[in-house]
Design an enzyme around this catalytic site. Structure first.
Site, PDB file in Angstrom:
ATOM      1  N   HIS A 147      84.043  16.627 -16.095  1.00  0.00           N
ATOM      2  CA  HIS A 147      85.030  17.384 -16.731  1.00  0.00           C
ATOM      3  C   HIS A 147      85.837  17.261 -16.491  1.00  0.00           C
ATOM      4  O   HIS A 147      86.459  18.571 -15.429  1.00  0.00           O
ATOM      5  CB  HIS A 147      83.569  18.428 -17.436  1.00  0.00           C
ATOM      6  CG  HIS A 147      84.407  18.767 -19.095  1.00  0.00           C
ATOM      7  ND1 HIS A 147      85.309  19.580 -19.284  1.00  0.00           N
ATOM      8  CD2 HIS A 147      84.236  18.105 -20.416  1.00  0.00           C
ATOM      9  CE1 HIS A 147      86.219  19.920 -20.305  1.00  0.00           C
ATOM     10  NE2 HIS A 147      85.142  19.506 -20.795  1.00  0.00           N
ATOM     11  N   GLY A 190      89.709  21.758 -26.684  1.00  0.00           N
ATOM     12  CA  GLY A 190      89.990  22.731 -26.794  1.00  0.00           C
ATOM     13  C   GLY A 190      90.539  23.361 -27.729  1.00  0.00           C
ATOM     14  O   GLY A 190      91.347  22.536 -28.621  1.00  0.00           O
ATOM     15  N   SER A 220      88.924  17.863 -29.534  1.00  0.00           N
ATOM     16  CA  SER A 220      89.073  18.273 -30.950  1.00  0.00           C
ATOM     17  C   SER A 220      88.296  16.614 -31.909  1.00  0.00           C
ATOM     18  O   SER A 220      89.008  16.840 -32.745  1.00  0.00           O
ATOM     19  CB  SER A 220      90.569  17.990 -31.235  1.00  0.00           C
ATOM     20  OG  SER A 220      90.943  19.098 -30.391  1.00  0.00           O
ATOM     21  N   GLU A 253      88.513  12.055 -22.298  1.00  0.00           N
ATOM     22  CA  GLU A 253      88.985  12.990 -22.599  1.00  0.00           C
ATOM     23  C   GLU A 253      90.216  13.197 -22.636  1.00  0.00           C
ATOM     24  O   GLU A 253      90.543  14.115 -21.354  1.00  0.00           O
ATOM     25  CB  GLU A 253      88.013  13.974 -22.222  1.00  0.00           C
ATOM     26  CG  GLU A 253      86.451  13.605 -22.760  1.00  0.00           C
ATOM     27  CD  GLU A 253      85.218  15.026 -23.328  1.00  0.00           C
ATOM     28  OE1 GLU A 253      85.415  15.019 -24.218  1.00  0.00           O
ATOM     29  OE2 GLU A 253      85.612  16.023 -22.190  1.00  0.00           O
TER      30      GLU A 253
HETATM   31  C1  PEP Z   1      85.536  18.875 -24.253  1.00  0.00           C
HETATM   32  O1  PEP Z   1      85.934  20.106 -24.092  1.00  0.00           O
HETATM   33  O2  PEP Z   1      84.749  18.497 -23.805  1.00  0.00           O
HETATM   34  C2  PEP Z   1      85.517  18.458 -25.471  1.00  0.00           C
HETATM   35  C3  PEP Z   1      85.225  17.316 -26.694  1.00  0.00           C
HETATM   36  O3  PEP Z   1      86.089  19.762 -26.578  1.00  0.00           O
HETATM   37  P1  PEP Z   1      86.559  19.525 -28.258  1.00  0.00           P
HETATM   38  O4  PEP Z   1      85.717  18.747 -28.762  1.00  0.00           O
HETATM   39  O5  PEP Z   1      86.234  21.078 -28.662  1.00  0.00           O
HETATM   40  O6  PEP Z   1      87.909  19.592 -28.264  1.00  0.00           O
END
Ligand code: PEP
Length: 259
Positions: A95, A173, A210, A167
């Protein structure tokens, strides 16, 4: 090849054992479709309890990280053996928060993927482009490179059933800006071409960043998207269920079977 459709949520450094059990108990009351493979990725302390609580449900449980060695002088680390003892179904590797905060590199990610597969764990490898790569039009190139390095030297049979999550660092985030479906389509198509060229059609491609119930549908409908990896929007079971149902209906229409 037909791949399963996946929706999962990574909890990062959130949720105690009690909160995990409460989440899973509430999720167990939700009518989840049986054509979506649903998983949660709690913190290490809650993994064993989560596995026990999810045992009678279709919900899979993953870990957020592992070390590439089996045992040894690695204070604070967790090995694949410790995860297989708990019976976890998958392990998240690489990640972007771990790459940024914990010194994960393409080399350590690759070592972890190999160790996970050797231990019989399904890897969920995360790759992501940063804002500079996005602005330079180099998103696809950046993540294809990361994925190639993560999977280097592994055979299609070894990677069959593996998960690869795109991602974007700029999309995840609190400060994340959601990616457009066109952007996701373009990057996923590049990743799929790379995987197919290596015979890795058994690797499922997830998108994360997101994602919520408002944008999950069009993302889930994209040809090269085999699932969604969700953070904040799925930190309640109701939030996860909402994403699952929206994504499922865009993906498969409304006639699917329910458990
Ligand atoms: C992540 O950090 O892997 C993620 C998908 O976060 P978010 O959906 O909160 O953006």
């Amino acid at each position: 090849m037909t791949r399963d459709f996946w929706i999962g949520t990574g909890w990062k450094m959130n949720k105690t054992i009690a909160e995990t059990l409460d989440y899973l108990a509430r999720l167990a009351t939700v009518d989840l479709p049986n054509d979506v493979r649903v998983f949660v990725v709690p913190p290490f302390t809650a993994l064993a309890a989560a596995k026990r609580a999810a045992a009678a449900t279709p919900v899979l449980v993953g870990a957020q990280n592992m070390h590439w060695e089996e045992a040894g002088a690695r204070t604070g680390e967790i090995s694949a053996r410790m995860l297989t003892e708990i019976g976890v179904d998958l392990v998240e590797i690489g990640h972007s928060e771990r790459r940024a905060d914990c010194g994960e590199t393409d080399a350590t990610v690759a070592a972890k993927v190999r160790a996970a597969i050797a231990a019989g764990l399904r890897p969920l490898v995360c790759v992501g482009d940063d804002r500079a790569e996005l602005e330079a039009g180099a998103s696809a190139e950046a993540v294809v490179r990361q994925a190639k390095l993560a999977f280097a030297g592994l055979t299609p049979a070894e990677l069959d059933g593996g998960l690869l999550a795109y991602e974007p660092i700029w999309a995840i985030g609190e400060n994340g800006r959601p990616a457009t479906t066109d952007h996701v389509a373009e990057v996923h198509s590049a990743l799929r071409r790379m995987l197919d060229a290596r015979g890795l059609d058994g690797v499922a491609l997830l998108y994360g960043g997101s994602v919520d119930a408002d944008n999950a549908g069009p993302l889930a409908a994209l040809d090269d998207v085999d699932g969604l990896f969700v953070g904040r929007a799925a930190w309640t079971p109701e939030g996860l269920a909402a994403v699952v149902h929206v994504a499922r209906s865009w993906r498969f229409g409304d006639a699917g079977a329910h458990l």
